[in-house]
Design an enzyme around this catalytic site. Structure first.
Site, PDB file in Angstrom:
ATOM      1  N   HIS A 143     -37.160 -64.559 -99.074  1.00 32.04           N
ATOM      2  CA  HIS A 143     -36.021 -64.668 -99.995  1.00 32.04           C
ATOM      3  C   HIS A 143     -36.539 -64.762-101.426  1.00 32.04           C
ATOM      4  CE1 HIS A 143     -35.853 -69.046-101.093  1.00 32.04           C
ATOM      5  NE2 HIS A 143     -36.286 -69.287 -99.868  1.00 32.04           N
ATOM      6  N   ASP A 180     -41.038 -72.019-103.438  1.00 30.71           N
ATOM      7  CA  ASP A 180     -39.845 -71.655-102.646  1.00 30.71           C
ATOM      8  C   ASP A 180     -38.937 -70.754-103.466  1.00 30.71           C
ATOM      9  OD1 ASP A 180     -37.769 -71.582-100.860  1.00 30.71           O
ATOM     10  OD2 ASP A 180     -37.028 -73.590-101.326  1.00 30.71           O
ATOM     11  N   GLU A 203     -30.389 -66.877-100.166  1.00 24.96           N
ATOM     12  CA  GLU A 203     -30.857 -67.673 -99.016  1.00 24.96           C
ATOM     13  C   GLU A 203     -30.476 -69.124 -99.228  1.00 24.96           C
ATOM     14  OE1 GLU A 203     -33.890 -70.143 -96.674  1.00 24.96           O
ATOM     15  OE2 GLU A 203     -33.261 -70.224 -98.752  1.00 24.96           O
ATOM     16  N   GLU A 204     -30.639 -69.571-100.467  1.00 22.73           N
ATOM     17  CA  GLU A 204     -30.393 -70.983-100.778  1.00 22.73           C
ATOM     18  C   GLU A 204     -28.906 -71.331-100.739  1.00 22.73           C
ATOM     19  OE1 GLU A 204     -32.728 -72.908-100.666  1.00 22.73           O
ATOM     20  OE2 GLU A 204     -34.558 -72.122-101.581  1.00 22.73           O
ATOM     21  N   ASP A 258     -41.312 -67.630 -96.035  1.00 24.93           N
ATOM     22  CA  ASP A 258     -40.543 -68.511 -96.914  1.00 24.93           C
ATOM     23  C   ASP A 258     -41.406 -69.754 -97.145  1.00 24.93           C
ATOM     24  OD1 ASP A 258     -38.693 -70.082 -98.211  1.00 24.93           O
ATOM     25  OD2 ASP A 258     -37.218 -70.106 -96.590  1.00 24.93           O
ATOM     26  N   HIS A 279     -37.340 -77.927-103.962  1.00 25.24           N
ATOM     27  CA  HIS A 279     -35.976 -77.876-104.508  1.00 25.24           C
ATOM     28  C   HIS A 279     -35.805 -78.702-105.780  1.00 25.24           C
ATOM     29  CE1 HIS A 279     -33.755 -76.163-100.739  1.00 25.24           C
ATOM     30  NE2 HIS A 279     -34.657 -75.354-101.247  1.00 25.24           N
TER      31      HIS A 279
HETATM   32  N1  DTR Z   1     -35.249 -72.521 -95.802  1.00 25.53           N
HETATM   33  C1  DTR Z   1     -36.150 -73.086 -96.725  1.00 25.53           C
HETATM   34  C2  DTR Z   1     -37.070 -74.163 -96.387  1.00 25.53           C
HETATM   35  C3  DTR Z   1     -37.433 -74.376 -94.984  1.00 25.53           C
HETATM   36  C4  DTR Z   1     -37.188 -75.475 -94.278  1.00 25.53           C
HETATM   37  N2  DTR Z   1     -37.683 -75.358 -93.029  1.00 25.53           N
HETATM   38  C5  DTR Z   1     -38.253 -74.176 -92.893  1.00 25.53           C
HETATM   39  C6  DTR Z   1     -38.900 -73.604 -91.811  1.00 25.53           C
HETATM   40  C7  DTR Z   1     -39.414 -72.354 -92.001  1.00 25.53           C
HETATM   41  C8  DTR Z   1     -39.288 -71.665 -93.197  1.00 25.53           C
HETATM   42  C9  DTR Z   1     -38.636 -72.245 -94.275  1.00 25.53           C
HETATM   43  C10 DTR Z   1     -38.130 -73.500 -94.114  1.00 25.53           C
HETATM   44  C11 DTR Z   1     -35.619 -73.128 -98.116  1.00 25.53           C
HETATM   45  O1  DTR Z   1     -35.571 -72.045 -98.649  1.00 25.53           O
HETATM   46  O2  DTR Z   1     -35.271 -74.160 -98.678  1.00 25.53           O
HETATM   47 ZN    ZN Z   2     -35.223 -73.595-100.587  1.00 25.51          ZN
HETATM   48 ZN    ZN Z   3     -37.036 -71.011 -99.115  1.00 27.54          ZN
END
Ligand code: DTR
Ligand code: ZN
Ligand code: ZN
Length: 503
Positions: free
Chosen positions: A258, A270, A303-304, A332, A432
């Protein structure tokens, strides 16, 4: 003469027969080597990361719906076009929630709290009404029966967290005539809650800490004001898709990261890291590599905001188009400052959280383990809980895997002994936050993971046979239809914007 050249000169039927014969003769495993990964220089990855930081410096962040995201799209798409890929940036829209202000007071005194995400707005100045308190039972405020004897009409209800979703508690209170709800935590720390989506929202709903909630619980009848000024706005944003002009288009290898950040910062770990690593691999591969399978790279938007871009993309494909995708690889966060080295636990050998991934995911896990072992890194499993863009892919039964260096989770003693870094601290203390910038990336983790991801993508571009096994297209169709619905359930709890909790 390459296989591609041979195939393009024959009829479709002959080509299928030829592929079947050649496929059977090919080695069983993808046997990825280090070639593509070795070709990627660390400077190229860093350069992309610096570009993302500069974009964020100029625009404040790189969040979907904001100019910094559009600039990120232009940067990535421009590089890919110049490298000869077939690039598109399909648009999609979604409803984004904005909280302009929040205030809570009891008996005229301000009280700490926050609106739950997707809380409807109150009239300007807020809702003022006497406080009613839900009894604390096994299902606090989850059913009308939990309120037996209490008249909620025209009140603001205080209810403890637990046993059901926040949206359920608000809906039950609303049906009993409450004007607003306050949910208090049942553990230490802020509530950080969401109602999940706009359709699940009923009455204005606030969240407070356990301490605040327990104090309020002793003040039934006190006049309380809940003031939520919020709005829903339609946001239009884009994904970036870039496909090689070579390779089979009915057995496509997909790899995605993302590209959006949270609104609070630059989103360099991130997910500038996954985006930059994937971009470096794509550019090194080029738009017309000598491959057996086409490679389709994706940079997802929003994505967020709840895995929106990847979800819309997958849902926008027909079943046959989904079947043309052999597998999906996700990147990610691959440079966390206190890095763990994780790959998705495709076979659920860890027995943690959600179950295994779709057929073939166990092989993908093994291929990442082998690729990273060749670079001297021992991977550990991370749960397929649906918390990133692979979610919708596994929800339709597409085999998946990927790399991840950790977010808010805490590094164990054993992991620190294995990989270095600090035990007892989170993998990314800046997750974040505004601190997620160029200064808070583990360059070694980023370099190793970028090379590892390139090795695995290149390996599957040569062959996905180990993942597909000897299964025919029809057999894979059947497996996907059966497995997808099982995987889909876990997504409901994972797909919440910015990592808020639903319950
Ligand atoms: N989705 C993500 C952070 C995240 C949390 N757990 C996982 C496991 C595998 C990949 C990413 C993540 C974010 O963008 O905040
Ligand atoms: Zn994130
Ligand atoms: Zn992320």
């Amino acid at each position: 003469m390459s296989l591609r050249t041979i195939r393009s000169r024959r009829s479709a039927a002959t080509a299928i027969a030829l592929v079947a014969v050649l496929g059977a003769a090919a080695p069983a495993a993808a046997a990825p080597d280090r070639e593509l990964g070795d070709r990627i220089g660390v400077n190229e990855v860093n350069r992309h990361l610096i570009a993302f930081q500069r974009i964020a410096d100029i625009h404040g962040n790189r969040a979907s719906g904001h100019p910094g995201y559009e600039a990120s799209v232009d940067y990535v798409a421009g590089k890919l076009r110049a490298a000869g890929f077939d690039v598109s940036t399909p648009e999609f829209s979604y409803q984004a929630y904005f909280l302009d202000s929040f205030a809570l007071s009891a008996g005229g005194q301000p009280v700490e709290g926050d609106a739950l995400e997707y809380s409807p707005a109150t009239p300007p100045g807020g809702v003022t009404a006497p406080l009613s308190v839900a009894p604390v039972d096994d299902t606090p405020g989850c059913e009308a029966a939990d309120y037996a004897g209490t008249d909620l009409a025209g009140t603001v209800v205080l209810v403890q967290r637990g046993a059901c979703n926040f949206s359920e508690k608000a809906r039950v209170a609303s049906e009993l005539g409450a004007e607003a709800a306050i949910v208090y935590n049942n553990v230490d720390g802020p509530l950080n809650g969401t109602l999940g989506d706009p359709a699940a929202a009923t009455i204005p709903t606030a969240g407070v800490t356990r301490q605040v909630g327990e104090q309020l619980a002793g003040r039934a009848g006190t006049e309380v004001t809940v003031d939520v000024q919020s709005r829903l706005e339609s946001v239009t944003t884009r994904n970036v898709l870039a496909q090689t002009r070579t390779g089979r288009t009915d057995n496509v290898v997909m790899a995605g990261a993302h590209l959006d950040s949270v609104p609070d910062g630059a989103g360099i770990n991130d997910n500038g890291t996954g985006s930059a690593g994937l971009l470096a691999a794509a550019l090194e591969m080029g738009g017309s590599p000598d491959v057996h399978n086409a490679v389709r790279f994706a940079w997802w938007g929003a994505e967020e905001s709840g895995l929106v871009g990847s979800t819309k993309y997958v849902q926008g494909l027909s079943f046959e188009q989904q079947l043309d995708i052999a597998l999906y690889l996700n990147f990610d966060m691959i440079g966390s400052p206190n890095a763990g080295y994780f790959t998705f636990d495709g076979d659920d050998s860890d027995g943690v959280g959600a179950g295994e991934g779709p057929y073939g995911s166990a092989q993908i896990e093994q291929d990442f383990i082998d690729a990273m072992a060749r670079r001297g890194v021992e991977l550990r499993g991370t749960d397929f809980n649906g918390r990133s863009d692979y979610g919708e892919f596994i929800a339709v039964g597409i085999p998946a895997g990927g790399l991840f260096t950790g977010a808010e989770g805490v590094k164990t003693e054993e992991e620190a002994a294995l990989w270095g870094g600090t035990a007892g601290e989170s993998y990314d203390p800046h997750y974040h936050t505004a601190g997620d910038d160029l200064g808070n990336v583990d360059r070694r983790a980023l370099k190793l993971n970028t090379k590892g991801l390139a090795d695995v993508v290149a390996g599957y571009a040569r062959s996905t046979e180990a993942v597909n096994g000897m299964r025919t297209r029809a057999e894979r169709a059947e497996l996907r239809a059966a497995q997808g619905s099982l995987m889909a359930a876990r997504l409901d709890t994972a797909k919440v914007p910015h990592g808020h909790d639903l319950s």
